[in-house]
Design an enzyme around this catalytic site. Structure first.
Site, short mmCIF file in Angstrom:
data_model
loop_
_atom_site.label_atom_id
_atom_site.label_comp_id
_atom_site.label_asym_id
_atom_site.label_seq_id
_atom_site.Cartn_x
_atom_site.Cartn_y
_atom_site.Cartn_z
N SER A 133 -4.22 -25.00 -20.78
CA SER A 133 -5.17 -24.14 -20.06
C SER A 133 -4.56 -22.75 -19.89
O SER A 133 -3.33 -22.59 -20.00
CB SER A 133 -5.45 -24.74 -18.68
OG SER A 133 -6.17 -23.84 -17.85
N TYR A 146 -4.55 -28.62 -10.30
CA TYR A 146 -4.88 -28.34 -11.71
C TYR A 146 -3.81 -27.41 -12.31
O TYR A 146 -3.31 -27.64 -13.41
CB TYR A 146 -6.27 -27.69 -11.78
CG TYR A 146 -6.79 -27.49 -13.19
CD1 TYR A 146 -7.44 -28.52 -13.86
CD2 TYR A 146 -6.67 -26.27 -13.83
CE1 TYR A 146 -7.94 -28.34 -15.15
CE2 TYR A 146 -7.16 -26.07 -15.12
CZ TYR A 146 -7.79 -27.12 -15.77
OH TYR A 146 -8.28 -26.93 -17.04
P1 NAP Z 1 -15.50 -31.81 -19.10
O1 NAP Z 1 -16.77 -31.74 -19.85
O2 NAP Z 1 -15.52 -32.03 -17.62
O3 NAP Z 1 -14.57 -32.90 -19.80
C1 NAP Z 1 -13.52 -33.54 -19.16
C2 NAP Z 1 -13.31 -34.86 -19.87
O4 NAP Z 1 -12.25 -35.57 -19.24
C3 NAP Z 1 -14.57 -35.74 -19.78
O5 NAP Z 1 -14.69 -36.49 -20.94
C4 NAP Z 1 -14.21 -36.62 -18.60
O6 NAP Z 1 -14.92 -37.84 -18.58
C5 NAP Z 1 -12.74 -36.84 -18.87
N1 NAP Z 1 -12.12 -37.41 -17.70
C6 NAP Z 1 -12.09 -36.95 -16.44
N2 NAP Z 1 -11.48 -37.82 -15.63
C7 NAP Z 1 -11.12 -38.88 -16.40
C8 NAP Z 1 -10.46 -40.10 -16.17
N3 NAP Z 1 -10.09 -40.49 -14.93
N4 NAP Z 1 -10.25 -40.96 -17.21
C9 NAP Z 1 -10.65 -40.62 -18.45
N5 NAP Z 1 -11.29 -39.48 -18.75
C10 NAP Z 1 -11.52 -38.62 -17.72
O7 NAP Z 1 -14.69 -30.47 -19.27
P2 NAP Z 1 -13.99 -29.81 -20.55
O8 NAP Z 1 -13.98 -28.37 -20.28
O9 NAP Z 1 -14.57 -30.31 -21.82
O10 NAP Z 1 -12.48 -30.33 -20.38
C11 NAP Z 1 -11.73 -30.87 -21.45
C12 NAP Z 1 -10.28 -30.42 -21.31
O11 NAP Z 1 -10.22 -29.00 -21.48
C13 NAP Z 1 -9.65 -30.71 -19.95
O12 NAP Z 1 -8.30 -31.10 -20.12
C14 NAP Z 1 -9.73 -29.35 -19.27
O13 NAP Z 1 -8.75 -29.20 -18.27
C15 NAP Z 1 -9.48 -28.45 -20.45
N6 NAP Z 1 -9.84 -27.04 -20.25
C16 NAP Z 1 -11.14 -26.66 -20.13
C17 NAP Z 1 -11.44 -25.31 -19.98
C18 NAP Z 1 -12.84 -24.81 -19.85
O14 NAP Z 1 -13.03 -23.60 -19.67
N7 NAP Z 1 -13.87 -25.63 -19.95
C19 NAP Z 1 -10.41 -24.37 -19.92
C20 NAP Z 1 -9.10 -24.79 -20.05
C21 NAP Z 1 -8.82 -26.14 -20.22
P3 NAP Z 1 -16.28 -37.97 -17.70
O15 NAP Z 1 -17.33 -37.23 -18.45
O16 NAP Z 1 -16.50 -39.45 -17.65
O17 NAP Z 1 -15.99 -37.36 -16.37
#
Ligand code: NAP
Length: 241
Positions: A133, A146
């Site tokens: 991130s 986080y």
């Molecule tokens: P998201 O749509 O909220 O995806 C998060 C994923 O992690 C979902 O599949 C969620 O499953 C899963 N997850 C959460 N808790 C879990 C658990 N206890 N066991 C297994 N899976 C779990 O958000 P995203 O943005 O795509 O995030 C994906 C990654 O990118 C994360 O590591 C996040 O920190 C990183 N990231 C995102 C951004 C951004 O701007 N969006 C920026 C930097 C980094 P559920 O759907 O079942 O909750």
């Protein structure tokens, strides 16, 4: 041979039901990989999009992946599952600390360990791509667990690269900027925050999940054979400002 092809490889993506994880699964499949889409509920939509399979991995137990690599050989692991809790530091709860650290950091390490043990046992190499991130580098506000977890992801990525590069496993990370997913929905719903963020992004737009996914494909591909311990910023230029 196309150095960006993943033909003949099997990839496991955590948190693959939505957002960045689903986009990563789709891009890996498009590059030729067989994709195992892991989620805490079945990733049926992702499996349909990739033509691959789905498995349950719920990191409420950070050790959940202990047996995930014994049934099938997996060449590429993408540690994408992540969660976030927002509260002022002075009010931040132990539960919000533990849950985020458990999913984002402890599960990422022990899933990587299970993957590597299975690869070493069959005398194979592999690729690990972690999703870091901007908060692997910056402090952020109201997201202390986080930020701690994502700084940890950067450190663990470098440590594992040091230990495993000579053993055939490339460990790298992609650090997404602000991407349009559920994770950032509260930011986009706040007009002031949303404008402040957009004004700072040199590319002039939020990231799409596919922007992140294509960088993951690169790090998983033969083209990145000599890339170890890198954290690739895919942020529209945010960190260059
Ligand atoms: P998201 O749509 O909220 O995806 C998060 C994923 O992690 C979902 O599949 C969620 O499953 C899963 N997850 C959460 N808790 C879990 C658990 N206890 N066991 C297994 N899976 C779990 O958000 P995203 O943005 O795509 O995030 C994906 C990654 O990118 C994360 O590591 C996040 O920190 C990183 N990231 C995102 C951004 C951004 O701007 N969006 C920026 C930097 C980094 P559920 O759907 O079942 O909750």
């Amino acid at each position: 041979m196309n150095p960006f092809s993943l033909e003949g490889r099997t990839a496991l993506v955590t948190g693959a039901n939505a957002g960045i994880g689903q986009a990563v699964a789709v891009s890996l499949a498009r590059a030729g990989a067989h994709v195992v889409a892991a989620g805490r509920t079945p990733c049926d939509e992702t499996a349909a999009l990739t033509g691959g399979e789905t498995m349950i991995l719920d990191f409420a137990d950070p050790m959940a992946a202990r047996d995930a690599f014994s049934a099938r050989p997996v060449d590429i692991l993408v540690n994408n599952a992540g969660t976030i809790r927002r509260a002022d530091a002075e009010e931040f709860s132990e539960a919000d600390w533990d849950e985020v650290m458990g999913v984002n950091l402890k599960a990422l390490f022990f899933t990587s360990q299970a993957f590597a043990k299975a690869a070493f046992a069959r005398k194979a190499g592999g690729r690990i791509v972690n999703i870091a991130s901007l908060l692997s580098f910056q402090g952020g506000v109201r997201v202390v667990s986080y930020t701690a977890s994502k700084h940890g992801v950067a450190g663990v990525t470098r440590l594992l690269a040091n230990e495993w590069a000579a053993r055939g496993i490339n460990v790298n990370a992609v650090a997404p900027g602000y991407v349009e997913t559920a994770n950032t929905a509260p930011l986009r719903a706040d007009p002031e925050r949303s404008k402040a963020i957009l004004d700072r992004i040199p590319a002039g737009r939020w990231g799409a999940p596919s922007d992140i996914a294509e960088a993951v494909v690169f790090l998983a591909s033969p083209a990145a054979a000599y890339v170890h311990g890198a954290i690739l910023n895919v942020d529209g230029g945010w960190l260059a400002r």
